[in-house]
Design a protein around this motif. Structure first.
Motif, short mmCIF file in Angstrom:
data_model
loop_
_atom_site.label_atom_id
_atom_site.label_comp_id
_atom_site.label_asym_id
_atom_site.label_seq_id
_atom_site.Cartn_x
_atom_site.Cartn_y
_atom_site.Cartn_z
N VAL A 169 50.55 34.99 38.32
CA VAL A 169 50.96 34.52 39.36
C VAL A 169 49.36 34.20 39.36
O VAL A 169 48.80 34.98 39.23
CB VAL A 169 51.35 35.63 40.10
N VAL A 170 49.11 33.43 40.09
CA VAL A 170 47.53 32.57 39.94
C VAL A 170 47.22 32.40 41.94
O VAL A 170 48.51 31.63 42.19
CB VAL A 170 47.11 31.74 39.50
N THR A 171 46.14 33.39 42.07
CA THR A 171 46.20 33.09 43.89
C THR A 171 45.53 31.70 44.30
O THR A 171 45.16 30.58 43.81
CB THR A 171 45.44 34.03 44.46
N GLU A 172 45.64 31.47 45.63
CA GLU A 172 45.44 30.09 45.72
C GLU A 172 43.76 29.68 46.45
O GLU A 172 42.93 29.00 45.42
CB GLU A 172 45.65 30.21 47.25
N ALA A 173 43.34 30.76 46.42
CA ALA A 173 41.28 31.32 46.04
C ALA A 173 41.21 31.23 44.31
O ALA A 173 40.51 30.51 43.74
CB ALA A 173 40.93 32.98 46.56
N ALA A 174 42.39 31.49 43.46
CA ALA A 174 41.62 31.75 42.38
C ALA A 174 41.89 30.45 41.68
O ALA A 174 40.91 29.62 40.84
CB ALA A 174 42.36 32.25 41.19
N VAL A 175 42.67 29.62 42.32
CA VAL A 175 42.75 28.19 41.75
C VAL A 175 41.51 27.62 42.35
O VAL A 175 40.84 26.23 41.97
CB VAL A 175 43.39 27.22 42.19
#
Ligand SMILES: Cc1cc2nc3c(=O)[nH]c(=O)nc-3n(C[C@H](O)[C@H](O)[C@H](O)COP(=O)(O)O)c2cc1C
Length: 186
Positions: A33-39
Motif C-alpha cells: 500500500v503506497v500513500t498519495e504522498a509517496a507517489v
C-alpha cells in the motif's frame, strides 16, 4: 510468509522499491500500500512510476480502499514494514488515526499483536518526532532508521540501501544476501 509493505511520502521511496524486490527474491508474499504522498515523492526523486513498485508486489492495494483484505485483523499476516515512514505516517500509527489503508493496516497489526517495522526518515528530528518514535517503540514497533553504514564496503547508495533492506528483513528472521553483517575484527 505474508508481509504488508507500506510506502509513505518520506524521502527515499526508492528504499521501499528495493525492499519489494528483495522480498520477491526470497518468495515472501507481499501486500503493498503506497500513500498519495509517496507517489508524489517518487516522482520528485526518481524516474520510477507507481507501476514499477506494484510490479514487485504480490498484491497491490489502493490506499483509499478501507475495505481491502489487509484492513481486517481476520486476514492473517506476519506483520508490516513501513519503508520509508514519514513523520505524518508515524504520527498516525502512534495515535491510532487510521484514515488511510496504510495506517489502518498498521493499526490492525498493533491490535493483533503482529510485528511492525518502521523505517522513519526525517532530519533533523523534532521533539514531536522523537516522542512519536518512543511511543512507537513502546507499542512494540521496531524502529530501523536508514542510518548510513561505513563497514562492509558500503561505498555506494545502492549498497547503503541494501544494508537497510537487510536490517529490515532480519527483523523477520529473513536472511538476505545483500545485507552486510559485522563479523568481528580480525
Ligand atoms: C520530495 C519530498 C521529500 C519529503 N521528505 C520527507 C521526509 O524525509 N520525511 C517526512 O516525514 N516527510 C517528508 N516529506 C513530506 C511528506 O511527503 C508529507 O508530510 C506527506 O503529507 C506525508 O504523507 P504520508 O505519510 O501519508 O505519505 C517529503 C515530501 C516531498 C515532496
Amino acid at each position: 510468509m505474508r508481509i504488508m509493505v507500506g510506502i509513505s511520502g518520506a524521502s527515499g521511496v526508492v528504499r521501499g522499491y528495493e525492499l519489494l524486490k528483495a522480498l520477491r527474491s526470497v518468495d515472501v508474499e507481499t501486500h503493498l500500500v503506497v500513500t498519495e504522498a509517496a507517489v508524489r515523492t517518487l516522482a520528485c526523486e526518481t524516474s520510477l512510476r507507481l507501476e514499477d513498485l506494484t510490479a514487485f508486489a504480490s498484491v497491490s492495494h489502493d490506499c483509499r480502499n478501507m475495505a481491502a483484505s489487509i484492513a481486517s485483523g481476520s486476514f492473517p499476516t506476519d506483520g508490516m514494514i513501513v519503508m520509508p515512514c514519514s513523520m505524518k505516517t508515524l504520527a498516525g500509527i502512534v495515535s491510532g488515526y487510521a484514515d488511510n489503508l496504510l495506517l489502518r493496516a498498521a493499526d490492525v497489526c498493533l491490535k493483533e499483536g503482529r510485528k511492525v517495522v518502521l523505517v522513519p526518515r526525517e532530519t533533523p528530528l523534532s521533539l514531536v518526532h522523537l516522542r512519536n518514535m518512543k511511543a512507537a517503540a513502546e507499542f512494540g514497533c521496531a524502529i530501523v532508521p536508514p542510518m548510513m553504514t561505513f563497514y562492509g564496503d558500503a561505498d555506494s547508495v545502492e549498497k547503503q540501501i541494501e544494508h537497510i533492506v537487510g536490517k529490515v528483513l532480519a527483523q523477520f528472521g529473513i536472511p538476505f544476501e545483500g545485507g552486510m553483517r559485522w563479523n568481528g575484527n580480525k
